[in-house]
Motif scaffolding. Structure first.
Motif, mmCIF file in Angstrom:
data_model
loop_
_atom_site.group_PDB
_atom_site.id
_atom_site.type_symbol
_atom_site.label_atom_id
_atom_site.label_comp_id
_atom_site.label_asym_id
_atom_site.label_seq_id
_atom_site.Cartn_x
_atom_site.Cartn_y
_atom_site.Cartn_z
ATOM 1 N N TRP A 121 -19.883 -7.307 105.187
ATOM 2 C CA TRP A 121 -21.313 -7.611 105.018
ATOM 3 C C TRP A 121 -22.170 -6.368 105.207
ATOM 4 C CZ3 TRP A 121 -23.915 -11.717 103.159
ATOM 5 C CH2 TRP A 121 -23.184 -12.897 102.954
ATOM 6 N N LEU A 155 -22.281 -4.595 102.056
ATOM 7 C CA LEU A 155 -23.207 -5.242 101.119
ATOM 8 C C LEU A 155 -24.645 -4.805 101.399
ATOM 9 C CD1 LEU A 155 -24.024 -7.304 98.939
ATOM 10 C CD2 LEU A 155 -24.053 -9.037 100.743
ATOM 11 N N CYS A 192 -22.929 -13.824 92.905
ATOM 12 C CA CYS A 192 -22.439 -14.056 94.269
ATOM 13 C C CYS A 192 -21.399 -15.173 94.285
ATOM 14 C CB CYS A 192 -23.597 -14.402 95.205
ATOM 15 S SG CYS A 192 -24.669 -13.016 95.602
ATOM 16 N N THR A 243 -26.741 -15.610 101.181
ATOM 17 C CA THR A 243 -26.732 -14.182 100.857
ATOM 18 C C THR A 243 -28.080 -13.737 100.299
ATOM 19 O OG1 THR A 243 -24.367 -14.304 100.344
ATOM 20 C CG2 THR A 243 -25.575 -12.403 99.486
ATOM 21 N N VAL A 259 -25.785 -12.409 109.826
ATOM 22 C CA VAL A 259 -25.297 -13.285 108.761
ATOM 23 C C VAL A 259 -23.946 -13.891 109.133
ATOM 24 C CG1 VAL A 259 -24.427 -13.323 106.385
ATOM 25 C CG2 VAL A 259 -26.582 -12.195 106.886
#
Length: 199
Positions: free
Chosen positions: A90, A93, A124, A155, A178
């Motif tokens: 993550w 990302l 996604c 997301t 997250v």
């Protein structure tokens, strides 16, 4: 002009068009940006724009494909992972979003384009399905669709909040938040009691 010089000129023109487009979306909103606006800001004529793109939607599609193509290799391993590995994925990302923050903020923000948000949500879902392939045998075109759409919503919501607030937390902290939310679920993350069905 040599082939190399021609290639450099084309790359430079595309870069100017993209830069002009992002600036104009930030200023006017996607819906009000015209090809004439983009050409004028990029200091080219409309014919030059049309040599590269059919319209502004084709421009957005190319930008989308270029930026999104970075994602799969940057998200780390797929499958069953430790919490730390999930956080690392993550964080990659959010690092990616940070590198392209002006583009994402312009197209996902209030002045952006619903088409871009919808395409990103679809991507996604596709990425999640691809990463689950071989880990869950029941993941197909339809199976697990709701869960994947909910995950894509998480997301996009996290990315949009981060951009709208000018990226107030480092990528790693966003990743931790997250993963914590995804692991604990909505009620758990809010500290609410969760009763078993029928209780």
């Amino acid at each position: 002009m040599s082939h190399r010089e021609g290639g450099l000129q084309r790359a430079r023109t595309r870069r100017l068009i993209r830069q002009a487009f992002i600036e104009l979306v930030e200023e006017k909103g996607f819906g009000d940006v015209t090809v004439g606006d983009i050409a004028g800001r990029a200091l080219i004529n409309r014919a030059t724009f049309y040599r590269y793109y059919q319209d502004k939607y084709a421009l957005v599609e190319e930008i989308f494909q270029d930026v999104i193509s970075e994602l799969p290799s940057g998200l780390g391993p797929a499958g069953r992972l430790s919490v730390q590995d999930r956080i690392a994925g993550w964080a990659q990302l959010f690092d990616h979003v940070d590198r392209h923050h002006r583009l994402y903020a312009a197209l996902l923000g209030r002045r952006g384009d619903p088409w871009f948000a919808a395409r990103l949500r679809e991507r996604c879902v596709e990425l999640a399905r691809d990463r689950l392939h071989g880990v869950r045998d029941d993941i197909s075109a339809d199976a697990g669709q709701l869960e994947l759409v909910l995950a894509a919503g998480l997301t996009l919501g996290a990315i949009t909040w981060w951009l709208e607030h000018d990226r107030p937390l480092p990528a790693r902290q966003m990743a931790e938040a997250v993963v914590r939310f995804a692991t604990q679920g909505y009620f758990g993350a809010l500290g609410l009691d969760v009763f078993p069905p029928g209780a």
